[in-house]
Design a protein around this motif. Structure first.
Motif, PDB file in Angstrom:
ATOM      1  N   LEU A 113       0.799  -1.232   0.000  1.00  0.00           N
ATOM      2  CA  LEU A 113       0.000   0.000   0.000  1.00  0.00           C
ATOM      3  C   LEU A 113       0.833   1.284   0.000  1.00  0.00           C
ATOM      4  N   ASP A 114       2.089   1.204   0.478  1.00  0.00           N
ATOM      5  CA  ASP A 114       2.908   2.415   0.597  1.00  0.00           C
ATOM      6  C   ASP A 114       3.338   2.983  -0.752  1.00  0.00           C
ATOM      7  N   ASP A 115       3.327   2.131  -1.779  1.00  0.00           N
ATOM      8  CA  ASP A 115       3.856   2.553  -3.070  1.00  0.00           C
ATOM      9  C   ASP A 115       2.875   2.084  -4.147  1.00  0.00           C
ATOM     10  N   THR A 116       2.144   3.024  -4.762  1.00  0.00           N
ATOM     11  CA  THR A 116       1.094   2.627  -5.707  1.00  0.00           C
ATOM     12  C   THR A 116       1.658   1.902  -6.930  1.00  0.00           C
ATOM     13  N   GLN A 117       2.901   2.248  -7.318  1.00  0.00           N
ATOM     14  CA  GLN A 117       3.494   1.541  -8.469  1.00  0.00           C
ATOM     15  C   GLN A 117       3.719   0.070  -8.127  1.00  0.00           C
ATOM     16  N   GLU A 118       4.224  -0.163  -6.916  1.00  0.00           N
ATOM     17  CA  GLU A 118       4.408  -1.564  -6.486  1.00  0.00           C
ATOM     18  C   GLU A 118       3.064  -2.278  -6.369  1.00  0.00           C
ATOM     19  N   LEU A 119       2.070  -1.546  -5.900  1.00  0.00           N
ATOM     20  CA  LEU A 119       0.719  -2.103  -5.762  1.00  0.00           C
ATOM     21  C   LEU A 119       0.157  -2.502  -7.131  1.00  0.00           C
ATOM     22  N   ALA A 120       0.357  -1.616  -8.110  1.00  0.00           N
ATOM     23  CA  ALA A 120      -0.104  -1.886  -9.482  1.00  0.00           C
ATOM     24  C   ALA A 120       0.657  -3.067 -10.078  1.00  0.00           C
ATOM     25  N   ASP A 121       1.980  -3.090  -9.880  1.00  0.00           N
ATOM     26  CA  ASP A 121       2.800  -4.182 -10.433  1.00  0.00           C
ATOM     27  C   ASP A 121       2.380  -5.521  -9.831  1.00  0.00           C
ATOM     28  N   ALA A 122       2.113  -5.516  -8.522  1.00  0.00           N
ATOM     29  CA  ALA A 122       1.697  -6.764  -7.866  1.00  0.00           C
ATOM     30  C   ALA A 122       0.338  -7.227  -8.408  1.00  0.00           C
ATOM     31  N   TYR A 123      -0.558  -6.277  -8.667  1.00  0.00           N
ATOM     32  CA  TYR A 123      -1.867  -6.666  -9.213  1.00  0.00           C
ATOM     33  C   TYR A 123      -1.703  -7.192 -10.639  1.00  0.00           C
ATOM     34  N   GLU A 124      -0.810  -6.556 -11.391  1.00  0.00           N
ATOM     35  CA  GLU A 124      -0.530  -7.062 -12.741  1.00  0.00           C
ATOM     36  C   GLU A 124      -0.021  -8.503 -12.667  1.00  0.00           C
ATOM     37  N   GLN A 125       0.844  -8.790 -11.683  1.00  0.00           N
ATOM     38  CA  GLN A 125       1.349 -10.158 -11.523  1.00  0.00           C
ATOM     39  C   GLN A 125       0.216 -11.134 -11.215  1.00  0.00           C
ATOM     40  N   ALA A 126      -0.750 -10.682 -10.447  1.00  0.00           N
ATOM     41  CA  ALA A 126      -1.910 -11.538 -10.158  1.00  0.00           C
ATOM     42  C   ALA A 126      -2.691 -11.826 -11.450  1.00  0.00           C
ATOM     43  N   LEU A 127      -2.770 -10.832 -12.327  1.00  0.00           N
ATOM     44  CA  LEU A 127      -3.425 -11.042 -13.632  1.00  0.00           C
ATOM     45  C   LEU A 127      -2.607 -12.007 -14.479  1.00  0.00           C
ATOM     46  N   VAL A 128      -1.284 -11.802 -14.483  1.00  0.00           N
ATOM     47  CA  VAL A 128      -0.403 -12.689 -15.256  1.00  0.00           C
ATOM     48  C   VAL A 128      -0.616 -14.131 -14.819  1.00  0.00           C
ATOM     49  N   LYS A 129      -0.719 -14.331 -13.513  1.00  0.00           N
ATOM     50  CA  LYS A 129      -0.902 -15.670 -12.967  1.00  0.00           C
ATOM     51  C   LYS A 129      -2.217 -16.294 -13.459  1.00  0.00           C
ATOM     52  N   SER A 130      -3.239 -15.478 -13.545  1.00  0.00           N
ATOM     53  CA  SER A 130      -4.535 -15.992 -13.970  1.00  0.00           C
ATOM     54  C   SER A 130      -4.657 -16.140 -15.490  1.00  0.00           C
ATOM     55  N   PHE A 131      -4.081 -15.187 -16.206  1.00  0.00           N
ATOM     56  CA  PHE A 131      -4.291 -15.144 -17.665  1.00  0.00           C
ATOM     57  C   PHE A 131      -3.120 -15.714 -18.452  1.00  0.00           C
ATOM     58  N   ALA A 132      -2.148 -16.336 -17.789  1.00  0.00           N
ATOM     59  CA  ALA A 132      -0.938 -16.900 -18.430  1.00  0.00           C
ATOM     60  C   ALA A 132       0.165 -15.857 -18.523  1.00  0.00           C
ATOM     61  N   ALA A 133       1.340 -16.364 -18.807  1.00  0.00           N
ATOM     62  CA  ALA A 133       2.546 -15.540 -18.747  1.00  0.00           C
ATOM     63  C   ALA A 133       2.446 -14.332 -19.668  1.00  0.00           C
ATOM     64  N   LYS A 134       2.997 -13.227 -19.219  1.00  0.00           N
ATOM     65  CA  LYS A 134       2.852 -11.989 -19.983  1.00  0.00           C
ATOM     66  C   LYS A 134       3.476 -12.100 -21.362  1.00  0.00           C
ATOM     67  N   ASP A 135       4.550 -12.902 -21.529  1.00  0.00           N
ATOM     68  CA  ASP A 135       5.127 -12.977 -22.879  1.00  0.00           C
ATOM     69  C   ASP A 135       4.383 -13.964 -23.781  1.00  0.00           C
ATOM     70  N   SER A 136       3.499 -14.791 -23.198  1.00  0.00           N
ATOM     71  CA  SER A 136       2.715 -15.652 -24.085  1.00  0.00           C
ATOM     72  C   SER A 136       1.387 -14.999 -24.461  1.00  0.00           C
ATOM     73  N   VAL A 137       0.818 -14.181 -23.584  1.00  0.00           N
ATOM     74  CA  VAL A 137      -0.331 -13.359 -23.983  1.00  0.00           C
ATOM     75  C   VAL A 137       0.059 -11.889 -23.848  1.00  0.00           C
ATOM     76  N   LYS A 138      -0.238 -11.124 -24.861  1.00  0.00           N
ATOM     77  CA  LYS A 138       0.093  -9.693 -24.818  1.00  0.00           C
ATOM     78  C   LYS A 138      -0.806  -8.968 -23.841  1.00  0.00           C
ATOM     79  N   LEU A 139      -2.062  -9.412 -23.773  1.00  0.00           N
ATOM     80  CA  LEU A 139      -3.026  -8.733 -22.914  1.00  0.00           C
ATOM     81  C   LEU A 139      -3.985  -9.743 -22.305  1.00  0.00           C
ATOM     82  N   PRO A 140      -4.424  -9.486 -21.095  1.00  0.00           N
ATOM     83  CA  PRO A 140      -5.426 -10.369 -20.508  1.00  0.00           C
ATOM     84  C   PRO A 140      -6.764 -10.143 -21.221  1.00  0.00           C
ATOM     85  N   MET A 141      -7.507 -11.232 -21.454  1.00  0.00           N
ATOM     86  CA  MET A 141      -8.801 -11.081 -22.099  1.00  0.00           C
ATOM     87  C   MET A 141      -9.899 -11.435 -21.091  1.00  0.00           C
TER      88      MET A 141
END
Ligand code: 6PG
Length: 256
Positions: A113-141
């Motif tokens: 919570l102290d750093d919104t960029q870290e918060l955003a990056d961590a949420y992106e990682q949660a999306l990556v985990k659900s939607f497959a690796a970021k280099d295999s999908v360009k964007l979550p659908m």
């Protein structure tokens, strides 16, 4: 990309029934693709409109197959009054009868919570985990993204004129200067909204009428030379977008 669809109902209560039917169809479309329904939800009035008696009690809603993310979230603890997680819990999750099943909900990482960029990056990682690796999908659908529209035309935490509207790498952006309180937030980026299978807006009440005219009317999107974020979603996602509105918000509003 075609035009978004605009559905106008006599009252806000009336739109809930069609919203339910729409969500059910989105769920069916999702099950035709995979055995899961990946949804992103906003804060504001959206969770309450979504949580109709019909939706909460339907035997056709497979809550056990829903994976719910936040279209935007505030950088606050989950039990804080400003938390969109807390809002969703109160307005929707806590009202689902236990025998109807339990959705998976993906909240922000409160250690960041102290750093919104870290918060955003961590949420992106949660999306990556659900939607497959970021280099295999360009964007979550997402199967469905449910949005509100602010009186200034913002959606998610994408505000008019904000540099985040031009984000073309990150799936999740950080914002420390939101003009609506609280200022520190994270939000899905415009390209993620654009990439979803379906996007639905709910906008009700007379306070939205002026902005609805700006979004849909003749000189659609221009506010001091800037295209409003909600209008950008219309432009970019076209006929994948549906608006559920009441007369007060959207009476007389139409594409030119
Ligand atoms: C937020 C919301 C925001 C909201 C709009 C519309 O966390 O601030 O996600 O994008 O959807 O402000 O809010 P209302 O539906 O309450 O008008």
């Amino acid at each position: 990309a075609g035009h978004p669809k605009l559905y106008v109902f006599p009252t806000a209560a009336a739109l809930q029934s069609d919203l339910y039917t729409y969500v059910l169809q989105a769920q069916a479309d999702a099950f035709a693709r995979h055995n899961i329904f990946k949804v992103a939800v906003s804060g504001g009035s959206l969770p309450a409109y979504l949580a109709s008696h019909e939706l909460l009690n339907s035997r056709d809603i497979r809550w056990d197959k829903w994976e719910i993310f936040f279209a935007d979230e505030r950088a606050v603890p989950l039990d804080h009054p400003d938390s969109n997680y807390g809002l969703l819990k109160k307005k929707l999750l806590d009202k689902i009868p236990i025998e109807r099943g339990t959705p998976v909900v993906v909240p922000i990482d409160v250690d960041k919570l102290d750093d919104t960029q870290e918060l955003a990056d961590a949420y992106e990682q949660a999306l990556v985990k659900s939607f497959a690796a970021k280099d295999s999908v360009k964007l979550p659908m997402f199967d469905l993204i449910l949005l509100g529209c602010g009186n200034d035309g913002h959606t998610c935490s994408l505000f008019p004129g904000h540099p985040l509207l031009r984000e073309d790498v990150a799936w999740v952006g950080a914002i420390d200067d939101a003009p609506k309180s609280p200022p520190r937030r994270i939000t899905l980026s415009l390209m993620v909204l654009q990439h979803a299978l379906k996007v639905a807006f709910v906008a009700a009440g007379a306070s939205k009428h002026e902005v609805m005219k700006r979004i849909f009317d003749e000189h659609p999107d221009v506010q001091g030379g800037q295209v409003l974020p909600s209008a950008l979603v219309n432009q970019r996602a076209g006929d994948k977008v549906s608006w559920f509105c009441d007369e007060d918000a959207a009476g007389g509003v139409a594409f030119p």
